[in-house]
Design an enzyme around this catalytic site. Structure first.
Site, short mmCIF file in Angstrom:
data_model
loop_
_atom_site.label_atom_id
_atom_site.label_comp_id
_atom_site.label_asym_id
_atom_site.label_seq_id
_atom_site.Cartn_x
_atom_site.Cartn_y
_atom_site.Cartn_z
N SER A 102 26.18 69.77 45.01
CA SER A 102 27.18 70.77 45.33
C SER A 102 27.22 71.07 46.81
O SER A 102 26.21 70.88 47.52
CB SER A 102 26.83 72.05 44.56
OG SER A 102 27.46 73.18 45.12
N TYR A 115 20.42 78.49 42.42
CA TYR A 115 21.17 77.24 42.25
C TYR A 115 21.39 76.58 43.60
O TYR A 115 21.18 75.37 43.77
CB TYR A 115 22.52 77.59 41.60
CG TYR A 115 23.53 76.47 41.53
CD1 TYR A 115 23.58 75.62 40.42
CD2 TYR A 115 24.46 76.28 42.55
CE1 TYR A 115 24.52 74.62 40.34
CE2 TYR A 115 25.40 75.27 42.48
CZ TYR A 115 25.43 74.44 41.37
OH TYR A 115 26.38 73.45 41.31
#
Lengths: 137, 80
Positions: A102, A115
């Site tokens: 990401s 995350y």
């Protein structure tokens, strides 16, 4: 499969059938090393390994649990563990590893800090693996 | 062997269902990832958000300096 893949092994915690006969479901929880090993033994060959499993926990870093779960279990050690297990097959095929991550690897999203940290870690893992596996492997 | 790092923006999957933000479709992201693998991209920015912001961030975070850092591999540890 639209690009002509002869077979797709789809690792899932709870395997479901797929209408295309080229898809072979594999029971594999990426946090379970015994399941990873069992899955490897059912696979004949691999050209491309795609590490796509992930988890996004909403947290605020007050508790270490989500951070530990994200980095150790879900992202970092899971991608490492699966890659390590499939490395002999990938080496034989001179294959490719695709680690799905990401943009939070570069810019933390404070809504999901654990995350974001884990994605920075897996990006770093990709960079090191790229260098270590580049020659002859 | 090649290793590809995917740096994705928000994708419309179960993982991001609670976020009310623009998201790319999983199909378009999958297509862009395989395109990237085919042309040999090491870092793959598979959606519009990643292409605009991710690529810029990668640049700012020293993507360009990686080769020179990696070249330090040849350096030897200093023995006391």
């Amino acid at each position: 499969m639209s690009r002509g893949a002869k077979r797709v092994y789809a690792g899932m915690r709870r395997p479901v059938a797929h209408p295309d006969a080229r898809v072979t479901p594999l029971t594999m929880d990426v946090t379970d090393s015994a399941q990873i090993q069992e899955a490897v033994e059912k696979v004949e060959s691999v050209d491309i390994l795609i590490n796509n499993a992930g988890l996004a926990l909403y947290d605020d870093l007050t508790d270490p649990g989500p951070l530990e779960q994200q980095t150790r279990r879900q992202s970092l050690l899971a991608q490492y563990g699966v890659t390590r297990a499939f490395l002999p097959l990938l080496t034989r095929a001179r294959g490719a590893i695709v680690n799905v991550g990401s943009v939070t690897a570069f810019a933390s999203l404070p809504l999901i800090p654990a995350y974001s940290i884990s994605k920075a870690a897996v990006f770093s893992l990709s960079q090191s693996l790229r260098a270590l596996l580049a020659d002859g492997a | 062997m090649t290793v590809h790092a995917v740096l994705a923006g928000p994708v419309d999957t179960e993982m991001s269902r609670d976020l009310d933000i623009p998201k790319a479709s999983p199909e378009s992201v999958a297509r862009a990832i395989f395109d990237g693998v085919e042309i040999g991209d090491e870092d793959i920015f598979p959606d519009p958000m990643a292409q605009v912001h991710g690529a810029e961030l990668a640049q700012r975070c020293g993507q360009g300096a990686r080769a020179s850092v990696a070249a330090l591999v040849d350096a030897q540890p200093v023995k006391p």
